[in-house]
Design an enzyme around this catalytic site. Structure first.
Site, PDB file in Angstrom:
ATOM      1  N   GLY A 109       0.824  -1.207   0.000  1.00 43.52           N
ATOM      2  CA  GLY A 109       0.000   0.000   0.000  1.00 43.52           C
ATOM      3  C   GLY A 109       0.850   1.246   0.000  1.00 43.52           C
ATOM      4  O   GLY A 109       2.059   1.184  -0.234  1.00 43.52           O
ATOM      5  N   ASN A 110       0.223   2.389   0.231  1.00 47.27           N
ATOM      6  CA  ASN A 110       0.973   3.640   0.332  1.00 47.27           C
ATOM      7  C   ASN A 110       0.310   4.563   1.349  1.00 47.27           C
ATOM      8  O   ASN A 110      -0.734   4.233   1.906  1.00 47.27           O
ATOM      9  CB  ASN A 110       1.113   4.296  -1.049  1.00 47.27           C
ATOM     10  CG  ASN A 110      -0.225   4.696  -1.622  1.00 47.27           C
ATOM     11  OD1 ASN A 110      -0.916   5.559  -1.084  1.00 47.27           O
ATOM     12  ND2 ASN A 110      -0.616   4.059  -2.720  1.00 47.27           N
ATOM     13  N   ARG A 111       0.913   5.708   1.584  1.00 49.84           N
ATOM     14  CA  ARG A 111       0.499   6.576   2.689  1.00 49.84           C
ATOM     15  C   ARG A 111      -0.609   7.574   2.342  1.00 49.84           C
ATOM     16  O   ARG A 111      -0.855   8.504   3.101  1.00 49.84           O
ATOM     17  CB  ARG A 111       1.713   7.350   3.214  1.00 49.84           C
ATOM     18  CG  ARG A 111       2.778   6.458   3.812  1.00 49.84           C
ATOM     19  CD  ARG A 111       3.897   7.296   4.423  1.00 49.84           C
ATOM     20  NE  ARG A 111       5.015   6.487   4.861  1.00 49.84           N
ATOM     21  CZ  ARG A 111       5.034   5.803   6.002  1.00 49.84           C
ATOM     22  NH1 ARG A 111       3.997   5.830   6.810  1.00 49.84           N
ATOM     23  NH2 ARG A 111       6.098   5.095   6.317  1.00 49.84           N
ATOM     24  N   SER A 112      -1.264   7.418   1.209  1.00 45.22           N
ATOM     25  CA  SER A 112      -2.341   8.357   0.880  1.00 45.22           C
ATOM     26  C   SER A 112      -3.523   8.183   1.827  1.00 45.22           C
ATOM     27  O   SER A 112      -3.995   7.074   2.050  1.00 45.22           O
ATOM     28  CB  SER A 112      -2.810   8.123  -0.561  1.00 45.22           C
ATOM     29  OG  SER A 112      -4.042   8.785  -0.779  1.00 45.22           O
ATOM     30  N   ALA A 121      -3.634   7.803  -5.284  1.00 43.99           N
ATOM     31  CA  ALA A 121      -2.251   7.344  -5.255  1.00 43.99           C
ATOM     32  C   ALA A 121      -2.280   5.875  -5.674  1.00 43.99           C
ATOM     33  O   ALA A 121      -2.336   4.967  -4.848  1.00 43.99           O
ATOM     34  CB  ALA A 121      -1.671   7.505  -3.858  1.00 43.99           C
TER      35      ALA A 121
END
Ligand code: CTP
Ligand code: CA
Length: 225
Positions: A33-36, A100
């Protein structure tokens, strides 16, 4: 009434907007995943709704209160988001990509939970489709607005994306370190189009979304003038 009714310059405009991160499964219980947070995208979806647009929000997994939009489609992976957008892109007037989207996904997600047998584990990733670039490349594309979250060379990379993906507008922000952006309530944007540019200074994301929505209206109206 004491006050004039709010201006609704986007009345009748069909708008599709992506927001949030995507999750790319490694196995049934894990993902990349990512930090969005999805915060900027949700705020922008609401600001554009306030201006009269019929907003369809395609959202990745976020933990945010339900935004006031016409329709919301929840997705998990980049491929899901791609499918949801491409089904609807030909019938919209304006496309705004704030999501994102994971650039890569595990090639071969495991069917069962991966066990920690070995000392090393190598992941093989494959590239995901570029949703924004695909929408902008349609035969008669909607007015397209992209985002660019960069840690460095912000303006240069954003200009390159504007050109390469054939976008009408791009909103660039610096992320990572002490800057605004991911995981923060505030953000600042450099908004770029073919023959102009505007700096939106560090401010609360709700206010920033309103100012960006206003800029989108101006460019969209000029585009159709
Ligand atoms: N985007 C998209 N689909 C993808 C990747 C990105 O729609 N698979 C959109 C994002 O929503 C954003 C814009 O493209 O509006 C730019 O995303 P960004 O990650 O900054 O750029 P990339 O083209 O993926 O390039 P890179 O990550 O290498 O900087
Ligand atoms: Ca990317």
């Amino acid at each position: 009434a004491l006050f004039p009714p709010p201006a609704r310059p986007l009345a009748g405009v069909r708008l599709l907007l992506t927001a949030g991160p995507t999750r790319e499964p490694l196995d049934p219980v894990r993902f990349l995943g990512n930090r969005s947070s999805g915060r900027m995208g949700f705020a922008l979806a609401e600001a554009l709704t306030e201006l009269g647009a019929h907003v369809v929000l395609v959202a990745g997994p976020v933990t945010l209160p339900a935004p006031r939009v016409a329709e919301r489609v929840d997705v998990e992976t980049a491929l899901d988001m791609h499918g949801a957008v491409m089904e609807r892109a030909a019938d919209c007037d304006l496309f705004v990509a704030t999501a994102a989207v994971a650039d890569y996904r595990p090639m071969d997600p495991a069917e069962n939970k991966i066990k920690k047998n070995a000392d090393e584990l190598t992941l093989r990733l494959v590239r995901n489709p570029d949703i924004l670039a695909e929408v902008a490349a349609l035969d008669s594309p909607p007015f397209t607005v992209g985002f660019a979250a960069e840690t460095d060379h912000v303006e240069e990379y954003a200009r390159d994306k504007l050109k390469r993906k054939k976008l009408d507008m791009i909103a660039a922000n610096q992320v990572g370190g002490t800057h605004g952006g991911f995981e923060r309530a505030e953000n600042a944007l450099t908004v770029i189009w073919r023959d102009g540019q505007r700096e939106l200074p560090m401010m609360d994301k709700t206010q920033l979304a309103r100012e960006l929505a206003q800029l989108i209206v101006e460019r969209y109206q000029e585009h159709h003038a």
